[in-house]
Design a protein around this motif. Structure first.
Motif, PDB file in Angstrom:
ATOM      1  N   VAL A  26       0.822  -1.220   0.000  1.00 16.99           N
ATOM      2  CA  VAL A  26       0.000   0.000   0.000  1.00 16.99           C
ATOM      3  C   VAL A  26       0.854   1.267   0.000  1.00 16.99           C
ATOM      4  CG1 VAL A  26      -2.056  -1.017   1.046  1.00 16.99           C
ATOM      5  CG2 VAL A  26      -0.351   0.089   2.502  1.00 16.99           C
ATOM      6  N   SER A  27       2.131   1.138   0.370  1.00 17.76           N
ATOM      7  CA  SER A  27       3.012   2.319   0.352  1.00 17.76           C
ATOM      8  C   SER A  27       3.675   2.535  -1.001  1.00 17.76           C
ATOM      9  CB  SER A  27       4.097   2.193   1.426  1.00 17.76           C
ATOM     10  OG  SER A  27       3.504   2.063   2.695  1.00 17.76           O
ATOM     11  N   LEU A  28       3.402   1.632  -1.953  1.00 20.12           N
ATOM     12  CA  LEU A  28       4.065   1.760  -3.259  1.00 20.12           C
ATOM     13  C   LEU A  28       3.731   3.076  -3.950  1.00 20.12           C
ATOM     14  CD1 LEU A  28       3.843  -1.850  -4.727  1.00 20.12           C
ATOM     15  CD2 LEU A  28       5.846  -0.653  -3.840  1.00 20.12           C
ATOM     16  N   ARG A  29       2.610   3.700  -3.555  1.00 21.73           N
ATOM     17  CA  ARG A  29       2.277   4.984  -4.176  1.00 21.73           C
ATOM     18  C   ARG A  29       3.344   6.038  -3.875  1.00 21.73           C
ATOM     19  NH1 ARG A  29      -0.098   4.894   0.585  1.00 21.73           N
ATOM     20  NH2 ARG A  29      -0.525   6.800   1.741  1.00 21.73           N
ATOM     21  N   PHE A  30       4.051   5.865  -2.735  1.00 27.59           N
ATOM     22  CA  PHE A  30       5.126   6.806  -2.417  1.00 27.59           C
ATOM     23  C   PHE A  30       6.230   6.766  -3.476  1.00 27.59           C
ATOM     24  CE2 PHE A  30       3.778   6.322   2.217  1.00 27.59           C
ATOM     25  CZ  PHE A  30       3.110   7.526   2.221  1.00 27.59           C
ATOM     26  N   LEU A  31       6.390   5.600  -4.131  1.00 23.19           N
ATOM     27  CA  LEU A  31       7.374   5.520  -5.220  1.00 23.19           C
ATOM     28  C   LEU A  31       7.028   6.533  -6.309  1.00 23.19           C
ATOM     29  CD1 LEU A  31       7.790   1.671  -5.759  1.00 23.19           C
ATOM     30  CD2 LEU A  31       9.397   3.202  -4.642  1.00 23.19           C
ATOM     31  N   MET A  32       5.718   6.626  -6.613  1.00 25.28           N
ATOM     32  CA  MET A  32       5.271   7.575  -7.648  1.00 25.28           C
ATOM     33  C   MET A  32       5.571   9.008  -7.221  1.00 25.28           C
ATOM     34  SD  MET A  32       1.670   6.302  -9.177  1.00 25.28           S
ATOM     35  CE  MET A  32       0.742   5.787  -7.751  1.00 25.28           C
ATOM     36  N   TYR A  33       5.234   9.307  -5.953  1.00 22.77           N
ATOM     37  CA  TYR A  33       5.474  10.666  -5.448  1.00 22.77           C
ATOM     38  C   TYR A  33       6.963  10.970  -5.475  1.00 22.77           C
ATOM     39  CZ  TYR A  33       0.800  10.114  -3.378  1.00 22.77           C
ATOM     40  OH  TYR A  33      -0.523   9.888  -3.169  1.00 22.77           O
ATOM     41  N   SER A  34       7.740  10.002  -4.988  1.00 21.25           N
ATOM     42  CA  SER A  34       9.181  10.185  -4.885  1.00 21.25           C
ATOM     43  C   SER A  34       9.781  10.447  -6.271  1.00 21.25           C
ATOM     44  CB  SER A  34       9.790   8.931  -4.257  1.00 21.25           C
ATOM     45  OG  SER A  34      11.139   9.119  -3.965  1.00 21.25           O
ATOM     46  N   ALA A  35       9.321   9.669  -7.262  1.00 24.40           N
ATOM     47  CA  ALA A  35       9.845   9.832  -8.622  1.00 24.40           C
ATOM     48  C   ALA A  35       9.453  11.192  -9.189  1.00 24.40           C
ATOM     49  CB  ALA A  35       9.316   8.710  -9.511  1.00 24.40           C
ATOM     50  N   ALA A  36       8.221  11.643  -8.899  1.00 26.31           N
ATOM     51  CA  ALA A  36       7.755  12.909  -9.467  1.00 26.31           C
ATOM     52  C   ALA A  36       8.472  14.102  -8.844  1.00 26.31           C
ATOM     53  CB  ALA A  36       6.244  13.038  -9.265  1.00 26.31           C
ATOM     54  N   ILE A  37       8.832  13.971  -7.576  1.00 25.06           N
ATOM     55  CA  ILE A  37       9.378  15.123  -6.864  1.00 25.06           C
ATOM     56  C   ILE A  37      10.909  15.170  -6.924  1.00 25.06           C
ATOM     57  CG2 ILE A  37       9.852  14.559  -4.434  1.00 25.06           C
ATOM     58  CD1 ILE A  37       7.287  16.564  -4.107  1.00 25.06           C
ATOM     59  N   ALA A  38      11.518  14.016  -7.197  1.00 28.94           N
ATOM     60  CA  ALA A  38      12.990  13.919  -7.163  1.00 28.94           C
ATOM     61  C   ALA A  38      13.709  14.978  -7.991  1.00 28.94           C
ATOM     62  CB  ALA A  38      13.425  12.514  -7.581  1.00 28.94           C
TER      63      ALA A  38
END
Lengths: 227, 116
Positions: A78-90
């Motif tokens: 369920v935390s995999l969505r943080f991967l999306m956020y992390s990639a977008a903000i990096a």
């Protein structure tokens, strides 16, 4: 360099969001205690995990008697969505030091992501500036800890006959129901539910996570068919 | 429950590290990579599929594992009420309020009917 104006703007941007996060924090505290997690561990969960959905998933599975490894894997999923956020903000944080990136990563949540990415995209001159992010993140973090602690307190005082454990399924319903305007989401939701029901007899509560995987695969499959 | 105190604390620590790792991922751990498009698309299916999988057995099955879709399944009825509120308002708070109120009302009504 320090920008007081940015920091304060971050705080102001996140203040209205508290209408939603404070009740959600209360719920997470209540749910942890209702699932049988001792109060100190429940408090540690809100401080260390700082993620409502992951905390609720952990509470739900702990209450169902799932082993630690199954709880861990489910929370990661369920935390995999943080991967999306992390990639977008990096790309916007690339110029910052490792220390800044370590701190800001910890404060990255659904709401903070929404505010920060909007600012970085519309005002590219703010790239590489951490203070807005920090202000927004802390404005979520502090009320989150307080509301979770209050929830733990409430959860410990209220007798089980009040069925407060029911707040967990209700919060998941609250997250999923608005997504069902999209047909693909209906497929993945139904796939997950049916999968979990069909696999219910599996040992170690594995049926839920495997059922969820069935739903994810169903969603991907339907999306592929439509293209 | 099935976990001892030490195991529970280790689990909490592991859960914290795991959620932190997902946040740190592209910001620091593999900052030079881009997320593949296919992964990005697949991730959008995670919330509806996983969250419903987590609650479906508890809402729909009786303790002996058989399906109960009848109105005497009070939690299911309350969850449906909560779900319609969520669909309309998109508010977690109102969903919880509506769902808990429904459950309490249904439980009171069923006690009253059962007792009377």
């Amino acid at each position: 360099m320090y920008s007081r104006a940015d920091f304060l703007l971050g705080i102001r941007t996140m203040l209205p969001v508290q209408i939603g996060t404070i009740p959600f924090g209360l719920i997470c505290g209540v749910a942890a205690v209702a699932a049988g997690i001792p109060a100190p561990a429940a408090l540690a969960m809100s401080a260390i995990m700082f993620s409502g959905t992951a905390q609720l998933v952990a509470a739900q599975l702990y209450g169902a008697g799932a082993p630690g490894l199954v709880i861990l894997v489910s929370c990661v999923v369920v935390s995999l969505r943080f991967l999306m956020y992390s990639a977008a903000i990096a790309p916007h944080l690339r110029e910052l030091s490792d220390r800044w990136r370590a701190v800001l990563s910890y404060l990255l949540t659904d709401q903070v992501f929404a505010a920060v990415i909007q600012r970085f995209r519309h005002q590219p001159e703010h790239r590489g500036h951490p203070w807005f992010f920090l202000g927004a993140g802390l404005t979520l973090w502090v009320p989150w800890q307080i509301s979770n602690a209050l929830g733990v307190l409430v959860g410990a005082l209220v007798p089980p006959s009040w069925s407060l454990d029911f707040v967990v399924p209700l919060s998941f319903v609250a997250i999923v129901a608005p997504l069902l305007r999209e047909r693909v989401a209906i497929v993945s939701a139904l796939g997950g539910a049916i999968g979990a029901l069909a696999l219910n007899g599996m040992p170690m509560q594995l049926g839920m996570i495997l059922g969820g995987t069935v739903g994810i695969i169903a969603g991907i499959g339907v999306e592929r068919l439509r293209r | 429950m099935n976990l001892g105190p030490l195991q529970l604390w280790l689990l909490v620590l592991a859960l914290g590290l795991a959620t932190y790792a997902t946040r740190l991922s592209f910001i620091a751990l593999f900052a030079r990579r881009e997320m593949p498009k296919a992964v990005h698309r697949a991730l959008r299916h995670v919330p509806p599929a996983m969250l419903l999988a987590l609650i479906a057995p508890g809402l729909l099955l009786t303790t002996d594992g058989s399906l109960n879709l009848q109105p005497d399944n009070l939690r299911l009825v309350a969850a449906v009420v909560g779900g319609s509120v969520a669909f309309k308002t998109r508010s977690t708070t109102w969903t919880i309020v509506a769902g808990m109120m429904s459950l309490w009302a249904l439980e009171a009504a069923s006690r009253w009917l059962g007792g009377g």
